[in-house]
Design a protein around this motif. Structure first.
Motif, PDB file in Angstrom:
ATOM      1  N   THR A  18       0.848  -1.192   0.000  1.00 28.29           N
ATOM      2  CA  THR A  18       0.000   0.000   0.000  1.00 28.29           C
ATOM      3  C   THR A  18       0.881   1.238   0.000  1.00 28.29           C
ATOM      4  N   GLU A  19       0.616   2.133  -0.927  1.00 31.91           N
ATOM      5  CA  GLU A  19       1.343   3.408  -1.008  1.00 31.91           C
ATOM      6  C   GLU A  19       0.375   4.542  -0.696  1.00 31.91           C
ATOM      7  N   LEU A  20       0.728   5.360   0.299  1.00 28.63           N
ATOM      8  CA  LEU A  20      -0.114   6.490   0.666  1.00 28.63           C
ATOM      9  C   LEU A  20       0.346   7.746  -0.057  1.00 28.63           C
ATOM     10  N   ILE A  35      -3.393   0.510  -3.604  1.00 24.39           N
ATOM     11  CA  ILE A  35      -3.077  -0.830  -3.098  1.00 24.39           C
ATOM     12  C   ILE A  35      -2.665  -1.687  -4.284  1.00 24.39           C
ATOM     13  N   ARG A  36      -1.536  -2.353  -4.149  1.00 27.21           N
ATOM     14  CA  ARG A  36      -1.060  -3.256  -5.204  1.00 27.21           C
ATOM     15  C   ARG A  36      -1.017  -4.680  -4.655  1.00 27.21           C
ATOM     16  N   ALA A  77     -14.502  -0.226   2.144  1.00 27.68           N
ATOM     17  CA  ALA A  77     -14.276  -1.259   1.128  1.00 27.68           C
ATOM     18  C   ALA A  77     -13.682  -0.615  -0.126  1.00 27.68           C
ATOM     19  N   VAL A  78     -12.638  -1.219  -0.650  1.00 26.74           N
ATOM     20  CA  VAL A  78     -11.964  -0.694  -1.840  1.00 26.74           C
ATOM     21  C   VAL A  78     -12.419  -1.419  -3.101  1.00 26.74           C
ATOM     22  N   THR A  79     -12.546  -2.740  -3.038  1.00 26.53           N
ATOM     23  CA  THR A  79     -13.014  -3.507  -4.193  1.00 26.53           C
ATOM     24  C   THR A  79     -13.657  -4.791  -3.709  1.00 26.53           C
ATOM     25  N   ALA A  90      -2.372  -6.390  -9.517  1.00 32.71           N
ATOM     26  CA  ALA A  90      -3.622  -5.635  -9.581  1.00 32.71           C
ATOM     27  C   ALA A  90      -3.475  -4.384  -8.721  1.00 32.71           C
ATOM     28  N   GLU A  91      -3.919  -3.225  -9.225  1.00 34.34           N
ATOM     29  CA  GLU A  91      -3.815  -1.959  -8.503  1.00 34.34           C
ATOM     30  C   GLU A  91      -5.201  -1.375  -8.277  1.00 34.34           C
TER      31      GLU A  91
END
Length: 257
Positions: A18-20, A35-36, A77-79, A90-91
């Motif tokens: 996760t990159e912020l 999120i990758r 929830a993101v996905t 997946a990103e």
């Protein structure tokens, strides 16, 4: 850096990173990032990807002991369900709203001792929930919080530490199952106050300010706790003397005479 998702490492060995984009924010703002997920040796079913905030919360148990544990809140929830192909990446971009009652970790450019908030990535991978990727974030004080804290400090109370307590405060608009206490030491101007604790319960239009003072009773009386509360209307923030408001609150608690 990708982190192995241990709960699913048996056959798939998928990884998460996760990159912020916003490492610092105020309550009510947004934390954005990406999120990758990197697939392992075989295709894997992902039930959900989500993010949530966590902080350290003190909880008192029936045996009288206090224990500190991570408390999650503000989950987004993101996905939804999808299949993560073997070796594929997946990103997913996300924007997580920061609850207004989130504990603050910075005031006046300085980190508050004892304060910590992080964003945790939660992946439901083939029925095994894994939360291995956690990223600390800085939560700055709202303008109203800054004004009140600055007023308390100018009254001679030194800020010592903060903690987060499980529970609810009556007669406030509190929504989260915990609240932050900012602890101040003795002020030379208020010799009867051994300790002052300040709690903010923020909403979109204003916030409740709860003061809890440990008050010295005198020669024949021990200490006692005095609890008071006042309301800060954001629209009137610049039009009131908050030092005077706090002084009056302490007076009503019997901290002056």
């Amino acid at each position: 850096m990708f982190k192995q998702m241990l709960a699913a490492a048996g056959v798939g060995g998928a990884e998460v990173d996760t990159e912020l984009f916003t490492p610092g924010v105020q309550p009510g703002g947004l934390v954005e990032g990406v999120i990758r997920l990197r697939g392992g040796r075989v295709d894997q079913a992902v039930g959900q990807v989500a993010v949530e905030f966590i902080t350290r919360v003190e909880r008192e148990y029936s045996d009288g002991e206090e224990r500190v544990a991570d408390q999650a809140f503000g989950r987004v929830a993101v996905t939804g369900p999808f299949t993560l192909g073997a070796g594929r990446i997946a990103e997913f971009r996300f924007a997580a709203p920061v609850p207004l009652e989130t504990p603050i970790t910075f005031f006046d450019g300085h980190h508050l001792p004892g304060a910590a908030v992080a964003l945790r990535t939660v992946v439901d991978l083939h029925g095994a929930v894994d939360s291995t990727d956690t990223d600390p974030i800085g939560i700055g004080a709202l303008p109203a919080q800054h004004v009140v804290l600055d007023a308390v400090r100018r009254m001679g109370f030194p800020l010592l530490r903060t903690d987060v307590e499980a529970g609810r405060i009556n007669r406030t608009p509190q929504r989260l199952p915990f609240y932050q206490e900012l602890e101040f030491g003795r002020s030379p101007h208020f010799p009867r106050v051994n300790q002052l604790e300040v709690t903010f319960i923020a909403t979109e239009t204003g916030m409740a300010v709860v003061l809890e003072a440990d008050i010295q009773g005198g020669l024949l009386r021990g200490t006692r706790d005095g609890i008071g509360m006042f309301w800060v209307d954001y629209a009137q923030l610049a039009h009131q003397d908050w030092t005077r408001e706090i002084h009056q609150s302490l007076h009503r608690l019997g901290a002056l005479g």
